[in-house]
Design an enzyme around this catalytic site. Structure first.
Site, PDB file in Angstrom:
ATOM      1  N   HIS A  13     -13.194 -28.390  -4.539  1.00 15.45           N
ATOM      2  CA  HIS A  13     -13.153 -28.070  -3.097  1.00 15.45           C
ATOM      3  C   HIS A  13     -13.789 -26.687  -2.909  1.00 15.45           C
ATOM      4  O   HIS A  13     -13.185 -25.668  -3.206  1.00 15.45           O
ATOM      5  CB  HIS A  13     -11.704 -28.051  -2.589  1.00 15.45           C
ATOM      6  CG  HIS A  13     -11.593 -27.816  -1.109  1.00 15.45           C
ATOM      7  ND1 HIS A  13     -10.870 -28.653  -0.281  1.00 15.45           N
ATOM      8  CD2 HIS A  13     -12.106 -26.857  -0.302  1.00 15.45           C
ATOM      9  CE1 HIS A  13     -10.942 -28.199   0.967  1.00 15.45           C
ATOM     10  NE2 HIS A  13     -11.694 -27.105   0.977  1.00 15.45           N
ATOM     11  N   HIS A  15     -16.544 -24.124  -0.474  1.00 10.05           N
ATOM     12  CA  HIS A  15     -17.387 -23.852   0.694  1.00 10.05           C
ATOM     13  C   HIS A  15     -18.574 -23.021   0.246  1.00 10.05           C
ATOM     14  O   HIS A  15     -18.407 -21.887  -0.196  1.00 10.05           O
ATOM     15  CB  HIS A  15     -16.592 -23.107   1.769  1.00 10.05           C
ATOM     16  CG  HIS A  15     -15.452 -23.915   2.291  1.00 10.05           C
ATOM     17  ND1 HIS A  15     -15.589 -24.787   3.348  1.00 10.05           N
ATOM     18  CD2 HIS A  15     -14.173 -24.045   1.865  1.00 10.05           C
ATOM     19  CE1 HIS A  15     -14.432 -25.404   3.565  1.00 10.05           C
ATOM     20  NE2 HIS A  15     -13.557 -24.974   2.671  1.00 10.05           N
ATOM     21  N   ARG A  17     -21.268 -22.678   2.368  1.00 10.70           N
ATOM     22  CA  ARG A  17     -21.912 -22.174   3.593  1.00 10.70           C
ATOM     23  C   ARG A  17     -23.400 -22.563   3.620  1.00 10.70           C
ATOM     24  O   ARG A  17     -23.823 -23.484   2.942  1.00 10.70           O
ATOM     25  CB  ARG A  17     -21.752 -20.653   3.740  1.00 10.70           C
ATOM     26  CG  ARG A  17     -20.327 -20.138   3.582  1.00 10.70           C
ATOM     27  CD  ARG A  17     -19.353 -20.737   4.561  1.00 10.70           C
ATOM     28  NE  ARG A  17     -18.087 -19.998   4.569  1.00 10.70           N
ATOM     29  CZ  ARG A  17     -16.941 -20.524   5.000  1.00 10.70           C
ATOM     30  NH1 ARG A  17     -16.889 -21.778   5.425  1.00 10.70           N
ATOM     31  NH2 ARG A  17     -15.838 -19.801   5.000  1.00 10.70           N
ATOM     32  N   ASN A  41     -18.268 -28.556   6.465  1.00 11.15           N
ATOM     33  CA  ASN A  41     -17.989 -27.962   7.783  1.00 11.15           C
ATOM     34  C   ASN A  41     -18.974 -26.845   8.134  1.00 11.15           C
ATOM     35  O   ASN A  41     -18.594 -25.704   8.335  1.00 11.15           O
ATOM     36  CB  ASN A  41     -16.540 -27.468   7.884  1.00 11.15           C
ATOM     37  CG  ASN A  41     -16.142 -26.490   6.778  1.00 11.15           C
ATOM     38  OD1 ASN A  41     -16.716 -26.500   5.693  1.00 11.15           O
ATOM     39  ND2 ASN A  41     -15.186 -25.636   7.062  1.00 11.15           N
ATOM     40  N   LYS A  96     -14.822 -35.988   4.233  1.00 15.04           N
ATOM     41  CA  LYS A  96     -13.801 -34.968   4.459  1.00 15.04           C
ATOM     42  C   LYS A  96     -13.318 -35.046   5.894  1.00 15.04           C
ATOM     43  O   LYS A  96     -14.119 -34.917   6.829  1.00 15.04           O
ATOM     44  CB  LYS A  96     -14.385 -33.570   4.184  1.00 15.04           C
ATOM     45  CG  LYS A  96     -13.458 -32.405   4.550  1.00 15.04           C
ATOM     46  CD  LYS A  96     -12.272 -32.277   3.611  1.00 15.04           C
ATOM     47  CE  LYS A  96     -11.286 -31.202   4.056  1.00 15.04           C
ATOM     48  NZ  LYS A  96     -11.777 -29.831   3.843  1.00 15.04           N
ATOM     49  N   HIS A 135      -7.970 -32.351   5.154  1.00 17.18           N
ATOM     50  CA  HIS A 135      -7.324 -31.067   5.448  1.00 17.18           C
ATOM     51  C   HIS A 135      -6.044 -31.428   6.198  1.00 17.18           C
ATOM     52  O   HIS A 135      -6.083 -31.713   7.395  1.00 17.18           O
ATOM     53  CB  HIS A 135      -8.240 -30.176   6.304  1.00 17.18           C
ATOM     54  CG  HIS A 135      -7.640 -28.834   6.596  1.00 17.18           C
ATOM     55  ND1 HIS A 135      -8.208 -27.655   6.191  1.00 17.18           N
ATOM     56  CD2 HIS A 135      -6.483 -28.491   7.243  1.00 17.18           C
ATOM     57  CE1 HIS A 135      -7.445 -26.634   6.573  1.00 17.18           C
ATOM     58  NE2 HIS A 135      -6.393 -27.116   7.220  1.00 17.18           N
ATOM     59  N   HIS A 169      -6.222 -28.723  -0.952  1.00 17.65           N
ATOM     60  CA  HIS A 169      -5.591 -27.394  -1.003  1.00 17.65           C
ATOM     61  C   HIS A 169      -4.127 -27.410  -0.575  1.00 17.65           C
ATOM     62  O   HIS A 169      -3.750 -26.754   0.401  1.00 17.65           O
ATOM     63  CB  HIS A 169      -6.380 -26.349  -0.197  1.00 17.65           C
ATOM     64  CG  HIS A 169      -6.845 -26.806   1.163  1.00 17.65           C
ATOM     65  ND1 HIS A 169      -5.985 -27.312   2.109  1.00 17.65           N
ATOM     66  CD2 HIS A 169      -8.077 -26.862   1.718  1.00 17.65           C
ATOM     67  CE1 HIS A 169      -6.685 -27.629   3.183  1.00 17.65           C
ATOM     68  NE2 HIS A 169      -7.949 -27.369   2.980  1.00 17.65           N
ATOM     69  N   ASP A 241     -11.272 -23.882  -2.911  1.00 21.51           N
ATOM     70  CA  ASP A 241     -11.343 -23.591  -1.476  1.00 21.51           C
ATOM     71  C   ASP A 241     -11.912 -22.196  -1.251  1.00 21.51           C
ATOM     72  O   ASP A 241     -11.619 -21.545  -0.238  1.00 21.51           O
ATOM     73  CB  ASP A 241      -9.978 -23.747  -0.783  1.00 21.51           C
ATOM     74  CG  ASP A 241     -10.125 -23.901   0.725  1.00 21.51           C
ATOM     75  OD1 ASP A 241     -11.239 -24.208   1.194  1.00 21.51           O
ATOM     76  OD2 ASP A 241      -9.123 -23.705   1.441  1.00 21.51           O
ATOM     77  N   HIS A 245     -16.599 -15.158   3.794  1.00 20.72           N
ATOM     78  CA  HIS A 245     -16.982 -14.647   5.115  1.00 20.72           C
ATOM     79  C   HIS A 245     -17.523 -13.240   4.880  1.00 20.72           C
ATOM     80  O   HIS A 245     -17.042 -12.539   3.981  1.00 20.72           O
ATOM     81  CB  HIS A 245     -15.771 -14.540   6.049  1.00 20.72           C
ATOM     82  CG  HIS A 245     -15.169 -15.847   6.438  1.00 20.72           C
ATOM     83  ND1 HIS A 245     -15.709 -16.657   7.415  1.00 20.72           N
ATOM     84  CD2 HIS A 245     -14.072 -16.494   5.989  1.00 20.72           C
ATOM     85  CE1 HIS A 245     -14.963 -17.743   7.560  1.00 20.72           C
ATOM     86  NE2 HIS A 245     -13.968 -17.680   6.699  1.00 20.72           N
ATOM     87  N   ALA A 257     -10.409 -16.990   8.496  1.00 17.77           N
ATOM     88  CA  ALA A 257      -9.563 -17.519   7.416  1.00 17.77           C
ATOM     89  C   ALA A 257     -10.408 -17.916   6.214  1.00 17.77           C
ATOM     90  O   ALA A 257     -11.412 -18.609   6.350  1.00 17.77           O
ATOM     91  CB  ALA A 257      -8.778 -18.723   7.926  1.00 17.77           C
TER      92      ALA A 257
HETATM   93 ZN   LIG Z   1     -11.615 -25.738   2.583  1.00 17.08          ZN
END
Ligand SMILES: [Zn+2]
Length: 336
Positions: A13, A15, A17, A41, A96, A135, A169, A241, A245, A257
């Site tokens: 899992h 991210h 980006r 996402n 997802k 999620h 997660h 996860d 950022h 988050a």
């Molecule tokens: Zn996530």
């Protein structure tokens, strides 16, 4: 040797980006992991075959010379039909599902868990053997969101007994307890939820770099997560996860988050498993379980970690990692 060798570590899992951020951070996963399940996402979310292929190309480009397999996911929409899913199936590892608005860039997610509305897509996924990653949070009180979602997992797991459902997660004992109740429920666990509770985020001075969704919970929840991770429960997989950022979006009024753990995840996992004298189970938690659950054969990578101090950099490009500037007791020694 005072160390451990991990074969083909997988992050189930992640991210990565897009754009500049992807270019900045991708190799932090690509160095030490054989592959990762890449979350969809983005803005807009990855929701067509063309978008999956184009995003995969951008990821591969960002990885440079790193040997890394991005296991792509598609952003779940209840409008997907069987023909669409059959056509995209070979390019993805899972879909997802996000409840609408529950976390970063999830506005286009599912608004209702009306079973009849979701049934055609979920039944098609079940027929085609495409796993569903979820999620799992309601829009209730922040500490109760995951526990409240258990009735939805129960509904989905019962209605689609052949659909593989991954509770992403997980952060609560309630979710851990579901694993042995339904044969088609699985879970990913992050490294930070094995270490922190809400106390570490907000018990003293506010720690924005530990703020994530789902929020870290109570000590008894962390204990439950630790138990199944340390024993490498066969239905549990590591999924970081890791969610970068830029610093200014974390150290801000309206902190975004996400915890960035990609560059330190394996080192910290070694420390946790070592402290509990369970290093022998780490291979299953970071790779073998995922290989059998998802039926994948990752590309070869052998990562040797040793018990030697590592000073975590203050920043990776514009992103502040967990434990920035601190010393952790395990180091990546070599990668083949
Ligand atoms: Zn996530």
């Amino acid at each position: 040797m005072n160390g451990v060798i991990l074969n083909m570590p997988l992050d189930m899992h992640l991210h990565l980006r897009d754009g500049e951020m992807l270019l900045d951070i991708a190799q932090q996963s690509g160095k030490t992991f054989s592959g990762a399940v890449v979350m969809p996402n983005l803005v807009p979310p990855v929701s067509s075959k063309e978008e999956v292929l184009a995003y995969r190309d951008r990821i591969n480009e960002a990885m440079g010379s790193e040997e890394f397999e991005p296991y792509m996911t598609l952003f779940f929409k209840p409008t997907y039909d069987k023909a669409f899913l059959a056509d995209v199936k070979d390019q993805i590892i899972a879909l997802k599902l996000y409840p609408a608005g529950i976390t970063t860039n999830s506005e286009g997610g599912v608004n209702s868990f009306d079973l009849e509305e979701l049934r055609p897509t979920l039944q098609a996924m079940s027929d085609l053997d495409i796993p569903l990653c979820v999620h799992g949070e309601t829009d209730g009180f922040v500490m109760d969101r995951e526990a409240e979602f258990m009735s939805i997992y129960e509904m989905l797991a019962t209605a689609f007994p052949d659909l593989k459902i991954i509770m992403e997660h997980i952060t609560t004992k309630a979710a851990v307890d579901m694993l042995d109740r339904f044969k088609n429920l699985y879970a990913t666990i992050t490294v930070h939820h094995l270490v922190i509770t809400l106390d570490d985020v907000a018990g003293g001075m506010m720690q924005p770099h530990l703020f994530c969704k789902p929020i870290a919970k109570r000590p008894e929840d962390r204990e439950a997560l630790l138990k199944v991770a340390l024993e490498a429960h066969p239905k549990v997989m590591f999924g970081s996860d890791s969610a970068p950022h830029p610093q200014h979006k974390k150290e801000a009024c309206g902190c975004a988050a996400g915890v960035f753990t990609a560059p330190i995840a394996l080192q910290v996992l070694c420390d946790i498993f070592d402290q509990h004298d369970k290093l022998d189970n780490l291979q299953a938690f970071v790779s073998d379980n995922a290989q059998s659950i998802y039926k994948i054969c990752p590309t070869f990578k052998e990562v040797t970690l040793v018990k030697k101090d590592f000073i975590v950099p203050e920043k990776y490009a514009e992103v502040v990692p967990m434990y920035a500037g601190q010393t952790i007791p395990w180091t990546v020694e070599s990668i083949f």
